[in-house]
Design a protein around this motif. Structure first.
Motif, PDB file in Angstrom:
ATOM      1  N   VAL A  36       0.868  -1.176   0.000  1.00  0.00           N
ATOM      2  CA  VAL A  36       0.000   0.000   0.000  1.00  0.00           C
ATOM      3  C   VAL A  36       0.907   1.229   0.000  1.00  0.00           C
ATOM      4  O   VAL A  36       1.767   1.380   0.860  1.00  0.00           O
ATOM      5  CB  VAL A  36      -0.932  -0.005   1.239  1.00  0.00           C
ATOM      6  CG1 VAL A  36      -1.644   1.336   1.407  1.00  0.00           C
ATOM      7  CG2 VAL A  36      -1.953  -1.124   1.135  1.00  0.00           C
ATOM      8  N   ALA A  37       0.737   2.091  -0.990  1.00  0.00           N
ATOM      9  CA  ALA A  37       1.592   3.271  -1.102  1.00  0.00           C
ATOM     10  C   ALA A  37       1.021   4.448  -0.310  1.00  0.00           C
ATOM     11  O   ALA A  37       1.757   5.200   0.313  1.00  0.00           O
ATOM     12  CB  ALA A  37       1.761   3.650  -2.569  1.00  0.00           C
ATOM     13  N   GLU A  38      -0.278   4.591  -0.362  1.00  0.00           N
ATOM     14  CA  GLU A  38      -0.943   5.700   0.332  1.00  0.00           C
ATOM     15  C   GLU A  38      -2.320   5.255   0.770  1.00  0.00           C
ATOM     16  O   GLU A  38      -2.945   4.425   0.116  1.00  0.00           O
ATOM     17  CB  GLU A  38      -1.118   6.889  -0.630  1.00  0.00           C
ATOM     18  CG  GLU A  38       0.024   7.887  -0.633  1.00  0.00           C
ATOM     19  CD  GLU A  38      -0.248   8.999  -1.645  1.00  0.00           C
ATOM     20  OE1 GLU A  38      -1.143   9.815  -1.350  1.00  0.00           O
ATOM     21  OE2 GLU A  38       0.395   9.006  -2.694  1.00  0.00           O
ATOM     22  N   LYS A  39      -2.779   5.838   1.869  1.00  0.00           N
ATOM     23  CA  LYS A  39      -4.144   5.512   2.310  1.00  0.00           C
ATOM     24  C   LYS A  39      -4.669   6.658   3.155  1.00  0.00           C
ATOM     25  O   LYS A  39      -3.908   7.422   3.735  1.00  0.00           O
ATOM     26  CB  LYS A  39      -4.157   4.208   3.107  1.00  0.00           C
ATOM     27  CG  LYS A  39      -3.303   4.232   4.358  1.00  0.00           C
ATOM     28  CD  LYS A  39      -3.113   2.846   4.934  1.00  0.00           C
ATOM     29  CE  LYS A  39      -2.066   2.881   6.045  1.00  0.00           C
ATOM     30  NZ  LYS A  39      -1.710   1.571   6.556  1.00  0.00           N
ATOM     31  N   GLU A  40      -5.973   6.773   3.155  1.00  0.00           N
ATOM     32  CA  GLU A  40      -6.585   7.743   4.044  1.00  0.00           C
ATOM     33  C   GLU A  40      -7.644   7.010   4.851  1.00  0.00           C
ATOM     34  O   GLU A  40      -8.102   5.932   4.452  1.00  0.00           O
ATOM     35  CB  GLU A  40      -7.159   8.922   3.249  1.00  0.00           C
ATOM     36  CG  GLU A  40      -8.164   8.566   2.185  1.00  0.00           C
ATOM     37  CD  GLU A  40      -8.643   9.799   1.412  1.00  0.00           C
ATOM     38  OE1 GLU A  40      -9.858   9.945   1.263  1.00  0.00           O
ATOM     39  OE2 GLU A  40      -7.797  10.616   0.971  1.00  0.00           O
ATOM     40  N   PRO A  41      -8.040   7.581   6.003  1.00  0.00           N
ATOM     41  CA  PRO A  41      -9.031   6.870   6.823  1.00  0.00           C
ATOM     42  C   PRO A  41     -10.333   6.681   6.058  1.00  0.00           C
ATOM     43  O   PRO A  41     -10.681   7.490   5.192  1.00  0.00           O
ATOM     44  CB  PRO A  41      -9.245   7.802   8.025  1.00  0.00           C
ATOM     45  CG  PRO A  41      -8.120   8.757   8.017  1.00  0.00           C
ATOM     46  CD  PRO A  41      -7.626   8.855   6.613  1.00  0.00           C
ATOM     47  N   LEU A  42     -11.008   5.600   6.370  1.00  0.00           N
ATOM     48  CA  LEU A  42     -12.286   5.322   5.734  1.00  0.00           C
ATOM     49  C   LEU A  42     -13.363   6.118   6.474  1.00  0.00           C
ATOM     50  O   LEU A  42     -13.464   6.063   7.701  1.00  0.00           O
ATOM     51  CB  LEU A  42     -12.571   3.824   5.817  1.00  0.00           C
ATOM     52  CG  LEU A  42     -13.678   3.302   4.921  1.00  0.00           C
ATOM     53  CD1 LEU A  42     -13.269   3.376   3.460  1.00  0.00           C
ATOM     54  CD2 LEU A  42     -14.028   1.867   5.290  1.00  0.00           C
ATOM     55  N   SER A  43     -14.116   6.878   5.708  1.00  0.00           N
ATOM     56  CA  SER A  43     -15.183   7.662   6.303  1.00  0.00           C
ATOM     57  C   SER A  43     -16.482   6.860   6.228  1.00  0.00           C
ATOM     58  O   SER A  43     -17.004   6.618   5.144  1.00  0.00           O
ATOM     59  CB  SER A  43     -15.289   8.989   5.536  1.00  0.00           C
ATOM     60  OG  SER A  43     -16.345   9.735   6.048  1.00  0.00           O
ATOM     61  N   ALA A  58     -19.519   4.030   2.859  1.00  0.00           N
ATOM     62  CA  ALA A  58     -18.086   4.166   3.125  1.00  0.00           C
ATOM     63  C   ALA A  58     -17.417   4.907   1.984  1.00  0.00           C
ATOM     64  O   ALA A  58     -17.678   4.639   0.810  1.00  0.00           O
ATOM     65  CB  ALA A  58     -17.454   2.788   3.303  1.00  0.00           C
ATOM     66  N   LYS A  59     -16.576   5.854   2.363  1.00  0.00           N
ATOM     67  CA  LYS A  59     -15.828   6.604   1.357  1.00  0.00           C
ATOM     68  C   LYS A  59     -14.365   6.634   1.778  1.00  0.00           C
ATOM     69  O   LYS A  59     -14.056   6.808   2.962  1.00  0.00           O
ATOM     70  CB  LYS A  59     -16.347   8.050   1.287  1.00  0.00           C
ATOM     71  CG  LYS A  59     -17.576   8.222   0.408  1.00  0.00           C
ATOM     72  CD  LYS A  59     -17.870   9.701   0.251  1.00  0.00           C
ATOM     73  CE  LYS A  59     -18.949   9.973  -0.772  1.00  0.00           C
ATOM     74  NZ  LYS A  59     -20.196   9.274  -0.573  1.00  0.00           N
ATOM     75  N   GLY A  60     -13.500   6.494   0.800  1.00  0.00           N
ATOM     76  CA  GLY A  60     -12.086   6.538   1.138  1.00  0.00           C
ATOM     77  C   GLY A  60     -11.242   6.369  -0.101  1.00  0.00           C
ATOM     78  O   GLY A  60     -11.757   6.299  -1.227  1.00  0.00           O
ATOM     79  N   ARG A  61      -9.952   6.353   0.116  1.00  0.00           N
ATOM     80  CA  ARG A  61      -9.035   6.247  -1.008  1.00  0.00           C
ATOM     81  C   ARG A  61      -7.805   5.475  -0.541  1.00  0.00           C
ATOM     82  O   ARG A  61      -7.295   5.712   0.548  1.00  0.00           O
ATOM     83  CB  ARG A  61      -8.633   7.659  -1.454  1.00  0.00           C
ATOM     84  CG  ARG A  61      -7.890   7.678  -2.777  1.00  0.00           C
ATOM     85  CD  ARG A  61      -7.710   9.095  -3.255  1.00  0.00           C
ATOM     86  NE  ARG A  61      -8.986   9.694  -3.611  1.00  0.00           N
ATOM     87  CZ  ARG A  61      -9.254  10.995  -3.461  1.00  0.00           C
ATOM     88  NH1 ARG A  61      -8.367  11.796  -2.928  1.00  0.00           N
ATOM     89  NH2 ARG A  61     -10.419  11.480  -3.841  1.00  0.00           N
ATOM     90  N   ILE A  62      -7.380   4.557  -1.384  1.00  0.00           N
ATOM     91  CA  ILE A  62      -6.169   3.792  -1.049  1.00  0.00           C
ATOM     92  C   ILE A  62      -5.381   3.557  -2.337  1.00  0.00           C
ATOM     93  O   ILE A  62      -5.962   3.308  -3.394  1.00  0.00           O
ATOM     94  CB  ILE A  62      -6.545   2.484  -0.293  1.00  0.00           C
ATOM     95  CG1 ILE A  62      -5.301   1.772   0.246  1.00  0.00           C
ATOM     96  CG2 ILE A  62      -7.348   1.532  -1.171  1.00  0.00           C
ATOM     97  CD1 ILE A  62      -5.610   0.787   1.371  1.00  0.00           C
ATOM     98  N   THR A  63      -4.077   3.712  -2.261  1.00  0.00           N
ATOM     99  CA  THR A  63      -3.232   3.524  -3.433  1.00  0.00           C
ATOM    100  C   THR A  63      -2.343   2.307  -3.224  1.00  0.00           C
ATOM    101  O   THR A  63      -1.643   2.207  -2.213  1.00  0.00           O
ATOM    102  CB  THR A  63      -2.372   4.782  -3.686  1.00  0.00           C
ATOM    103  OG1 THR A  63      -3.238   5.908  -3.781  1.00  0.00           O
ATOM    104  CG2 THR A  63      -1.563   4.664  -4.963  1.00  0.00           C
ATOM    105  N   VAL A  64      -2.410   1.396  -4.179  1.00  0.00           N
ATOM    106  CA  VAL A  64      -1.649   0.146  -4.095  1.00  0.00           C
ATOM    107  C   VAL A  64      -0.650   0.113  -5.246  1.00  0.00           C
ATOM    108  O   VAL A  64      -0.978   0.500  -6.371  1.00  0.00           O
ATOM    109  CB  VAL A  64      -2.614  -1.065  -4.184  1.00  0.00           C
ATOM    110  CG1 VAL A  64      -1.850  -2.381  -4.112  1.00  0.00           C
ATOM    111  CG2 VAL A  64      -3.666  -1.013  -3.084  1.00  0.00           C
ATOM    112  N   ASN A  65       0.565  -0.322  -4.966  1.00  0.00           N
ATOM    113  CA  ASN A  65       1.566  -0.462  -6.032  1.00  0.00           C
ATOM    114  C   ASN A  65       1.398  -1.805  -6.731  1.00  0.00           C
ATOM    115  O   ASN A  65       1.545  -2.854  -6.113  1.00  0.00           O
ATOM    116  CB  ASN A  65       2.982  -0.360  -5.454  1.00  0.00           C
ATOM    117  CG  ASN A  65       3.393   1.078  -5.192  1.00  0.00           C
ATOM    118  OD1 ASN A  65       2.800   2.018  -5.735  1.00  0.00           O
ATOM    119  ND2 ASN A  65       4.392   1.273  -4.360  1.00  0.00           N
TER     120      ASN A  65
END
Ligand SMILES: [Zn+2]
Ligand SMILES: [Zn+2]
Length: 175
Positions: A36-43, A58-65
């Motif tokens: 996981v490169a980046e993540k933000e809390p799940l709203s 649920a809303k959120g964002r996660i970046t995976v390499n």
């Protein structure tokens, strides 16, 4: 992170908002293990709509390499989580599993944030990952990144030992 749903379940018509941190450092599945490169809390917005039905948003964002299909370079791939589902909490766990088998993120009275995020990544997993549209890939013989230039390997020869020999010949030619 596990979120206890028992309180909201007793408050008909009420909404609970939770900012849930995501702890996963890598996405692990049958496809492999991806950092996981980046993540933000799940709203999370959980609404008790009555009759023991909970609406989960649920809303959120996660970046995976994910490695490029052609050259294997890591490609940061963003997953936008925008999820909504209603769960009948009165139904038994078995019934819920029968209804929609992706409701595996609620067990008993708790919601598993990691499992929900995992499901969303899996559902939206790209069929094809390329570092750029016209990625040229790597040489199967010497591993040279063809995006940075070509190599001297003879691609018509299926035998890597032959490639070494033709490499020697081309070096002779250069002298
Ligand atoms: Zn590539
Ligand atoms: Zn090569």
């Amino acid at each position: 992170m596990l979120i206890d749903l028992s309180e909201i379940l007793s408050l008909e018509g009420k909404t609970q908002v939770v900012e849930a941190p995501v702890s996963m450092d890598s996405f692990q599945s049958k496809l492999g293990d991806f950092p996981v490169a980046e993540k933000e809390p799940l709203s999370l917005t959980i609404t008790n709509t009555g009759k023991k039905v909970l609406k989960i948003e649920a809303k959120g964002r996660i970046t995976v390499n994910i490695p490029c299909d052609k050259c294997l370079k890591d490609v940061p791939t963003e997953f936008d989580i925008n999820f909504e589902q209603e769960i009948d909490m009165q139904a038994s766990k078995e019934d819920r599993i029968k209804d929609l088998d992706e409701i595996n993120y609620v067990t008993g009275c708790s919601l598993d944030v990691e499992q929900l995020v995992h499901n969303e990544i899996l559902i939206h997993w790209p069929l094809r990952v390329l570092c750029k549209e016209d990625c040229r890939g790597i040489c199967p013989k010497c591993g040279k990144d063809w995006n940075e230039g070509s190599c001297d390997c003879d691609q018509s020869s299926p035998d890597p030992r032959m490639a070494v020999i033709s490499d020697i010949f081309s070096k002779f030619k250069e002298v």
